[in-house]
Design a protein around this motif. Structure first.
Motif, PDB file in Angstrom:
ATOM      1  N   LEU A 152       9.259 -11.202  -0.177  1.00 53.46           N
ATOM      2  CA  LEU A 152       8.685 -12.576   0.344  1.00 53.46           C
ATOM      3  C   LEU A 152       7.264 -12.469   0.325  1.00 53.46           C
ATOM      4  CD1 LEU A 152      10.081 -15.196   0.948  1.00 53.46           C
ATOM      5  CD2 LEU A 152       9.720 -14.544   3.584  1.00 53.46           C
ATOM      6  N   MET A 153       6.585 -11.734   0.765  1.00 48.73           N
ATOM      7  CA  MET A 153       5.054 -11.368   1.106  1.00 48.73           C
ATOM      8  C   MET A 153       4.482 -11.142  -0.459  1.00 48.73           C
ATOM      9  SD  MET A 153       2.726  -8.797   3.516  1.00 48.73           S
ATOM     10  CE  MET A 153       3.424  -9.654   4.711  1.00 48.73           C
ATOM     11  N   ALA A 154       5.124 -10.388  -1.187  1.00 48.39           N
ATOM     12  CA  ALA A 154       4.550 -10.201  -2.499  1.00 48.39           C
ATOM     13  C   ALA A 154       4.870 -11.341  -3.205  1.00 48.39           C
ATOM     14  CB  ALA A 154       5.368  -9.069  -3.046  1.00 48.39           C
ATOM     15  N   THR A 155       5.861 -12.309  -2.963  1.00 46.21           N
ATOM     16  CA  THR A 155       6.062 -13.467  -3.728  1.00 46.21           C
ATOM     17  C   THR A 155       5.055 -14.439  -3.417  1.00 46.21           C
ATOM     18  OG1 THR A 155       8.371 -13.143  -3.960  1.00 46.21           O
ATOM     19  CG2 THR A 155       7.376 -15.347  -4.312  1.00 46.21           C
ATOM     20  N   LEU A 156       4.650 -14.892  -2.154  1.00 41.70           N
ATOM     21  CA  LEU A 156       3.931 -15.977  -1.671  1.00 41.70           C
ATOM     22  C   LEU A 156       2.575 -15.643  -1.528  1.00 41.70           C
ATOM     23  CD1 LEU A 156       6.044 -16.854   1.373  1.00 41.70           C
ATOM     24  CD2 LEU A 156       6.031 -17.983  -0.747  1.00 41.70           C
ATOM     25  N   ASN A 157       2.054 -14.258  -1.272  1.00 38.63           N
ATOM     26  CA  ASN A 157       0.750 -13.883  -1.339  1.00 38.63           C
ATOM     27  C   ASN A 157       0.703 -12.572  -1.645  1.00 38.63           C
ATOM     28  OD1 ASN A 157      -2.141 -13.530  -0.817  1.00 38.63           O
ATOM     29  ND2 ASN A 157      -2.099 -14.940   1.029  1.00 38.63           N
ATOM     30  N   PRO A 158       0.270 -12.297  -3.167  1.00 39.71           N
ATOM     31  CA  PRO A 158       0.282 -10.855  -3.313  1.00 39.71           C
ATOM     32  C   PRO A 158      -0.756 -10.201  -2.879  1.00 39.71           C
ATOM     33  CG  PRO A 158       0.673 -12.259  -5.375  1.00 39.71           C
ATOM     34  CD  PRO A 158       0.586 -13.090  -4.021  1.00 39.71           C
ATOM     35  N   ASP A 159      -1.949 -10.709  -2.681  1.00 46.17           N
ATOM     36  CA  ASP A 159      -3.212 -10.117  -2.256  1.00 46.17           C
ATOM     37  C   ASP A 159      -2.968  -9.661  -0.923  1.00 46.17           C
ATOM     38  OD1 ASP A 159      -4.724 -10.528  -4.530  1.00 46.17           O
ATOM     39  OD2 ASP A 159      -5.524 -12.383  -4.007  1.00 46.17           O
ATOM     40  N   LEU A 160      -2.394 -10.489  -0.114  1.00 46.31           N
ATOM     41  CA  LEU A 160      -2.091 -10.114   1.374  1.00 46.31           C
ATOM     42  C   LEU A 160      -1.043  -8.899   1.407  1.00 46.31           C
ATOM     43  CD1 LEU A 160      -2.113 -10.610   4.341  1.00 46.31           C
ATOM     44  CD2 LEU A 160      -0.693 -12.474   4.213  1.00 46.31           C
ATOM     45  N   ALA A 161      -0.174  -9.009   0.616  1.00 45.04           N
ATOM     46  CA  ALA A 161       1.005  -7.967   0.439  1.00 45.04           C
ATOM     47  C   ALA A 161       0.172  -6.712   0.287  1.00 45.04           C
ATOM     48  CB  ALA A 161       2.038  -8.325  -0.607  1.00 45.04           C
ATOM     49  N   PHE A 162      -0.791  -6.607  -0.857  1.00 48.92           N
ATOM     50  CA  PHE A 162      -1.642  -5.317  -1.042  1.00 48.92           C
ATOM     51  C   PHE A 162      -2.359  -4.876   0.065  1.00 48.92           C
ATOM     52  CE2 PHE A 162      -5.021  -3.041  -3.170  1.00 48.92           C
ATOM     53  CZ  PHE A 162      -4.306  -2.049  -4.085  1.00 48.92           C
ATOM     54  N   SER A 163      -2.657  -5.783   0.726  1.00 48.79           N
ATOM     55  CA  SER A 163      -3.719  -5.375   1.883  1.00 48.79           C
ATOM     56  C   SER A 163      -2.968  -4.970   3.072  1.00 48.79           C
ATOM     57  CB  SER A 163      -4.477  -6.550   2.328  1.00 48.79           C
ATOM     58  OG  SER A 163      -3.841  -7.357   3.224  1.00 48.79           O
ATOM     59  N   GLU A 164      -1.688  -5.228   3.162  1.00 53.50           N
ATOM     60  CA  GLU A 164      -0.639  -4.620   3.989  1.00 53.50           C
ATOM     61  C   GLU A 164       0.157  -3.272   3.520  1.00 53.50           C
ATOM     62  OE1 GLU A 164       0.091  -5.646   7.046  1.00 53.50           O
ATOM     63  OE2 GLU A 164      -1.292  -7.367   7.069  1.00 53.50           O
ATOM     64  N   GLY A 165      -0.367  -2.928   2.387  1.00 48.79           N
ATOM     65  CA  GLY A 165       0.260  -1.552   2.085  1.00 48.79           C
ATOM     66  C   GLY A 165       1.325  -1.729   1.077  1.00 48.79           C
ATOM     67  N   LEU A 166       1.639  -2.853   0.599  1.00 46.43           N
ATOM     68  CA  LEU A 166       2.835  -2.897  -0.211  1.00 46.43           C
ATOM     69  C   LEU A 166       2.469  -3.255  -1.792  1.00 46.43           C
ATOM     70  CD1 LEU A 166       4.819  -6.043   1.752  1.00 46.43           C
ATOM     71  CD2 LEU A 166       5.328  -3.485   1.477  1.00 46.43           C
ATOM     72  N   ASP A 167       3.054  -2.751  -2.657  1.00 45.69           N
ATOM     73  CA  ASP A 167       2.913  -2.801  -3.925  1.00 45.69           C
ATOM     74  C   ASP A 167       3.642  -3.997  -4.643  1.00 45.69           C
ATOM     75  OD1 ASP A 167       2.160  -2.431  -6.653  1.00 45.69           O
ATOM     76  OD2 ASP A 167       3.029  -0.227  -6.856  1.00 45.69           O
ATOM     77  N   PRO A 168       2.797  -5.164  -4.970  1.00 49.50           N
ATOM     78  CA  PRO A 168       3.598  -6.465  -5.329  1.00 49.50           C
ATOM     79  C   PRO A 168       4.364  -6.203  -6.952  1.00 49.50           C
ATOM     80  CG  PRO A 168       1.245  -6.988  -4.660  1.00 49.50           C
ATOM     81  CD  PRO A 168       1.389  -5.495  -4.795  1.00 49.50           C
TER      82      PRO A 168
END
Length: 272
Positions: A152-168
């Motif tokens: 969900l985070m990678a879908t809605l806001n990839p940049d925020l997901a990346f900053s949270e340590g997720l790889d979109p």
């Protein structure tokens, strides 16, 4: 005769419900990411998977899954390399379908019902097919539930997901894997040409009445399940093709959803 009718209708209903619980939540991500044509390309590649599986006397599910994954990863790797995404998807989708149909025509000594693979043959689902369908459906559902927050985070806001340590990109690959499994599961139920409809339309019908992404997934699953049961009843009552009838029912529910949402003052989008 009645017992036989009840038996295959129960198997058909269970197969359709298995598809519904897998396709509907996944379809929400397809809608949110605007990747409907991506799903179409993956579904069209399934026919080539069927032809190859029959050629090498392998599992239909395995062949479809392998080719669907190959198509999905090919599209992902070619994205952004000089061609517009819709152009690339159009080329790959129709090419894969054409190659699959041509490959099927070369099969000698093997009886293949292309109409069943194109439009589904849910009434012919066997007990072993049910095991494959529900196994795949539960695997997709478990994957989506496990990765829900990250997807969900990678879908809605990839940049925020990346900053949270997720790889979109990794989350996109998870979605790709789930989509390939759904295609492999659904080809027996609604066929390659109608799979995308079962991914997109229930999610689109649920969207106007969903305040949260989770609510949208639940409502989409309910819409898909109702469409399966309503489509089976209608096909039996009016002697129509079952797969297309299921899609007609879900399309009718979408029309009702849009009309009701418009009458109540406009569409509501899920809160992000």
């Amino acid at each position: 005769m009645t017992g036989l009718l009840d038996d295959f209708m129960v198997r058909a209903a269970l197969a359709g419900l298995g598809l519904a619980i897998a396709a509907a939540p996944l379809g929400c991500f397809v809608v949110w990411r605007r990747m409907a044509y991506f799903g179409d390309a993956t579904a069209h590649a399934a026919i080539l998977g069927v032809a190859l599986a029959l050629t090498f006397d392998a599992s239909i599910f395995g062949g479809v899954l392998a080719i669907s994954l190959l198509m999905a990863f090919t599209v992902s790797s070619l994205a952004g390399r000089g061609y517009a995404m819709d152009t690339m998807l159009g080329v790959l989708a129709h090419s894969a379908l054409a190659f699959g149909l041509v490959a099927a025509s070369f099969l000698s000594g093997i009886r293949i019902d292309l109409m069943a693979y194109l439009f589904g043959d849910i009434l012919a689902v066997s007990a072993s097919d049910l095991a494959v369908i529900w196994g795949g459906a539960l695997a997709v559902l478990a994957l989506v539930v496990w990765r829900w927050s990250s997807l969900l985070m990678a879908t809605l806001n990839p940049d925020l997901a990346f900053s949270e340590g997720l790889d979109p990109k990794r989350e996109g690959m998870v979605l790709t894997l789930a989509l390939a499994i759904v295609v492999a599961v659904a080809i027996k139920v609604v066929g390659a040409l109608l799979i995308t409809a079962m991914l997109i339309i229930p999610a689109a019908a649920a969207r106007p009445f969903s305040r949260t992404p989770e609510a949208m997934a639940v409502i989409a699953t309910a819409v898909a399940s109702l469409s399966v049961l309503g489509g089976l009843w209608s096909a039996f009552r009016f002697d129509t093709p079952t797969g297309p009838t299921i899609v007609c029912i879900v399309a009718a529910l979408f029309a009702v959803s849009v009309t009701a949402a418009g009458a109540s003052g406009g569409l509501r989008k899920p809160r992000r």
